[in-house]
Design a protein around this motif. Structure first.
Motif, PDB file in Angstrom:
ATOM      1  N   PRO A 205      42.988  42.913  43.650  1.00 11.93           N
ATOM      2  CA  PRO A 205      41.895  42.348  44.444  1.00 11.93           C
ATOM      3  C   PRO A 205      42.168  42.498  45.923  1.00 11.93           C
TER       4      PRO A 205
ATOM      5  N   GLY B 133      35.312  45.270  46.342  1.00 12.12           N
ATOM      6  CA  GLY B 133      35.623  46.629  46.804  1.00 12.12           C
ATOM      7  C   GLY B 133      35.099  46.921  48.197  1.00 12.12           C
ATOM      8  N   VAL B 140      33.328  38.780  52.183  1.00 12.49           N
ATOM      9  CA  VAL B 140      32.126  39.375  51.628  1.00 12.49           C
ATOM     10  C   VAL B 140      31.487  38.449  50.591  1.00 12.49           C
TER      11      VAL B 140
HETATM   12  S1  FES Z   1      38.837  41.195  48.630  1.00 14.50           S
HETATM   13 FE1  FES Z   1      37.925  43.097  48.305  1.00 14.50          FE
HETATM   14  S2  FES Z   1      35.849  42.649  48.773  1.00 14.50           S
HETATM   15 FE2  FES Z   1      36.748  40.709  48.921  1.00 14.50          FE
END
Ligand code: FES
Ligand SMILES: Cc1cc2nc3c(=O)[nH]c(=O)nc-3n(C[C@H](O)[C@H](O)[C@H](O)COP(=O)(O)O)c2cc1C
Lengths: 563, 172
Positions: A205, B133, B140
């Motif tokens: 992530p 991503g 985000v």
């Molecule tokens: S950590 Fe990758 S989009 Fe939020």
């Protein structure tokens, strides 16, 4: 055999020859999320409104790398060097089109004579931002599919594998297993049906390299898979993509359709006997499915739970057949290696880590985005020169690599060259290429807790050490992060780390303690500072020296004794 | 040999079942098409209810336990209907470092729900994701399918406000 490709290339060159100007709009996920599709429409309209469409074209391209400054638009002309524009909005279309023949629009201009652009070495990303990922013709005009034709018409499968061995390419999915060796094993395994799987699960992530490659240059992956299929004797490939990546899936579907149309996939590829088909399989939000045996279970339509290895997928994989699993970036390196030779690839990088590596820069860093550098590039150069330094004027405290299986590298090791061995020696891993920069405000205990929470939720529950151990470690870390820990909690935490790492079934559990171990190794004082005074008075602090991966005792930083 | 292809009638004559059928057909009504099929059901109906799980199980000739097991294993599948509007906040590493947890707390307290829940009036579902991503634009979030980067607290709140308000106005 190359005629068909040459034909397409020629036609492509002819159809673009009349354009003296090309306006490229980034259509990868980052810029798309800031509405770059609307920018493309606005630019197209503006070009038409001014009657310039005879010599100026507007097209969508893949990721240009500097996501932090998106949406990005670039202008190529016959005469001058490329001009890059940053932070573009649809309202800027008239200004950009108005400046096509004059000096660039100053307020949008993004200088490209800076280290971010100049220090990179692009192999995997060579087409990213340079071609329209939705048109196979552009891929072919950029030498696409010549490696596949070369492999199947001029080389034997063994020669293809030899070339990969000579390149020294190692798996980019995290483990760094030598790719040539893996191909050899699968090629030797007995079985009538073999499979090639592309691992596009990208679970870390905070990493988006694979996503960007899939969105920006999907044919590169198809070509790599087909070459792998030829080398190991497989006729069918699967791409396992995260369900969170709808744009990548759409681009891949288009690419597969187009590749079939030009006969670079399907039966009798380029008039030879070789047949190779590719299908897409969707993940559905489970980190553990990035692990190869879990991934195979998931493709078979089951719960994505890993199984003990051996047998390895190379012998007993999808539907019990020999299966080659490679990461997206690994496969993206295959075509250039076949095209330019293994020796060329091996001339880049360090003694044991060859070629280049793509990194996703994120966190407290100015130039967040995607970069590709030769293996062995020092971290300092990546962070301070290419990455533009720490954002907000702060100091770099640590760099997290390898995601939930990796560790935090403290700033004092910034001069370390980035390769598999050096990062492992520091108690982290190369991982898939996520690089998160943390400034002084980051609490290392919190970071460790964050990753443990991740592993706890993502544990598939199949084996007890991982299922139960991660919960206990998380509870302990929670105590530390709330400054409620007792000294014995530290002892218990270290014991649990050791137990979970050594007794878990798959890589998820085996590596789940890594973020804790690496922060304990370098930031132990933060843990000790989190022990409450009352509790500390009750127990004498006797911190055990942490052990490294190979069991050797490491020296604990001196300050822990002081605190 | 288990009997396959013996067509099972869909639970209703809702046209969306045809899309589901097409997916199963494309995979030859094989069990390995299960995840694809569940994706299609969820895309078409918004979530997976008992009825659809039974139908998919019967059509693919798979035990209901397998179908249920798969739909609960993977995070993207939901067995509950989502709210009128959805907000997905990213809790991947990059977004975490850039302050998403605090923003999430704010949203949770403003709407009186926890991540993973839907407001009692069915207006808003608050979900979390592990990296979308777009880490270069952290933090985000996705508001009703449209992704927003470099999000700030104020902007997040006003987007949520807008989303949920529009409907109130329409209803009034
Ligand atoms: S950590 Fe990758 S989009 Fe939020
Ligand atoms: C928990 C876990 C998660 C993984 N996630 C990924 C992933 O997201 N992408 C990936 O390519 N490999 C992942 N791997 C590694 C794969 O199991 C496998 O080693 C890799 O795909 C092999 O490809 P390579 O040799 O090209 O690196 C993961 C491994 C583990 C244990």
């Amino acid at each position: 055999m190359y005629e068909r490709l040459e034909e397409i290339t020629l036609a492509e060159q002819e159809s673009t020859a009349r354009f003296s100007h090309t306006v490229n709009v980034c259509m990868a996920a980052g810029c798309m999320s800031s509405r770059s599709d609307a920018i493309k429409d606005a630019l197209t309209k503006e070009v038409e409104a001014n009657g310039l469409e005879r010599w100026c074209r507007v097209r969508g391209v893949g990721c240009m790398g500097l996501c932090a400054h998106g949406p990005l638009v670039s202008v190529d002309t016959d005469q001058s060097a490329e001009t890059l524009y940053q932070y573009v909005t649809p309202d800027d279309a008239p200004a950009i089109v108005g400046a096509l023949e004059g000096p660039p629009v100053e307020r949008l201009h993004c200088p490209t004579n800076v280290p971010f652009f100049q220090r990179q070495k692009k192999i995997v990303l060579e087409n990213s931002g340079r071609i329209d990922p939705e048109r196979v013709e552009e891929y072919i005009a950029a030498d696409g599919y010549t490696a596949l034709i070369k492999a199947i018409t001029e080389m034997s499968p063994a020669e293809v594998i030899d070339e990969i061995i000579a390149s020294g390419l190692r798996g980019r999915g995290g483990g760094g297993y030598p790719t040539g060796l893996k191909w050899t094993t699968v090629a030797k395994s007995e079985g009538d049906t073999k499979y090639v799987i592309c691992n596009a699960d990208e679970g870390d992530p905070g990493a988006f390299m694979d996503r960007s490659v899939l969105e920006s240059d999907p044919h590169r992956i198809l070509e790599g898979m087909a070459i792998a299929g030829y080398a190991i004797g497989a006729g069918q490939g699967y791409i396992y993509v995260r369900g969170e990546y709808p744009l990548a899936v759409a681009r891949l579907k288009t690419a597969i359709r187009q590749a079939r149309r030009v006969n670079m996939l399907g039966s009798g590829i380029a008039g030879t006997q070789f047949a190779f088909h590719v299908d897409i399989r969707l993940g559905a939000g489970a980190f553990v499915c990035g692990e190869e045996t879990a991934l195979i279970a998931s493709i078979e339509g089951k719960r994505g739970q890993p199984r003990p290895r051996p047998p390895y997928p190379a012998e007993y994989g999808l539907w019990g057949q020999p299966t080659l699993i490679n990461n997206v970036e690994t496969l993206a390196n295959v075509a250039p290696i076949i095209r330019n030779g293994g020796d060329w690839y091996a001339s880049l990088g360090t003694a044991k880590s060859k070629g280049t590596k793509v990194f996703a820069l994120a966190g407290s860093i100015n130039n967040t985005g995607l970069i590709e550098v030769p293996m062995g590039t020092p971290l300092r150069e990546i962070i301070y020169e290419i990455g533009g330094g720490v954002s907000g004027g702060g100091q770099c405290k640590a760099i997290q690599t390898g995601g939930p299986s990796g560790g935090c590298i403290p700033a004092e090791f910034l001069d370390t060259p980035v390769d598999y061995e050096s990062l492992a020696a520091l108690g982290s891993i190369m991982g898939s290429g996520g690089m998160i920069v943390m400034d002084e405000s980051a609490s290392m205990v919190d970071v460790a807790r964050y990753f443990m929470e991740f592993c706890m939720t993502e544990s598939c529950g199949r084996c007890v050490p991982c299922r139960v151990g991660t919960v206990h470690m998380h509870n302990l870390l929670d105590k530390f992060s709330h400054h409620e820990a007792a000294p014995r909690d530290l002892v218990l935490l270290e014991k649990l780390c050791d137990m979970v790492r050594n007794t878990s079934l798959c890589g998820l559990g085996q590596t789940a303690p890594n973020p804790v171990l690496s922060t304990l190794r370098y930031f132990r004082h933060e843990y000790i500072a989190a022990i409450t005074e009352e509790a500390a008075d009750l127990y004498a602090i006797t911190p055990a020296p942490p052990t490294s991966r190979n069991g050797a005792t490491q020296h604990a930083p001196a300050q822990e004794v002081a605190s | 040999m288990p009997l396959r292809n013996e067509k099972v009638d869909p639970p209703s004559d809702d046209k969306r079942w045809r899309i589901v059928q097409a997916t199963m057909q494309r995979n030859g009504f094989e069990r390995d098409g299960l995840i694809e099929t569940l994706h299609t059901v969820q895309e078409s109906f918004g979530f997976l209810d008992d009825e659809s799980l039974r139908y998919v199980a019967a059509s693919l000739n798979a035990p209901l336990s397998q179908v249920y097991g798969v739909s609960t294993f993977y995070h993207l599948f939901s067995l509950k209907p989502a709210g009128q509007h959805t907000c997905v906040v990213c809790l991947g590493t990059a977004c975490y470092i850039k302050g998403m947890p605090a923003m999430l707390k704010q949203i949770e307290s403003r709407y009186g729900i926890k991540a993973g829940e839907t407001t009692p009036d069915g207006q808003l579902s608050l979900l979390t994701a592990r990296c979308l991503g777009a880490c270069g634009l952290a933090p985000v979030a996705v508001f009703d399918g449209s992704i927003a980067g470099k999000l700030e607290m104020g902007e997040a709140m006003s987007r949520l406000q807008e989303m949920t308000e529009v409907d109130h106005v329409r209803e009034a």
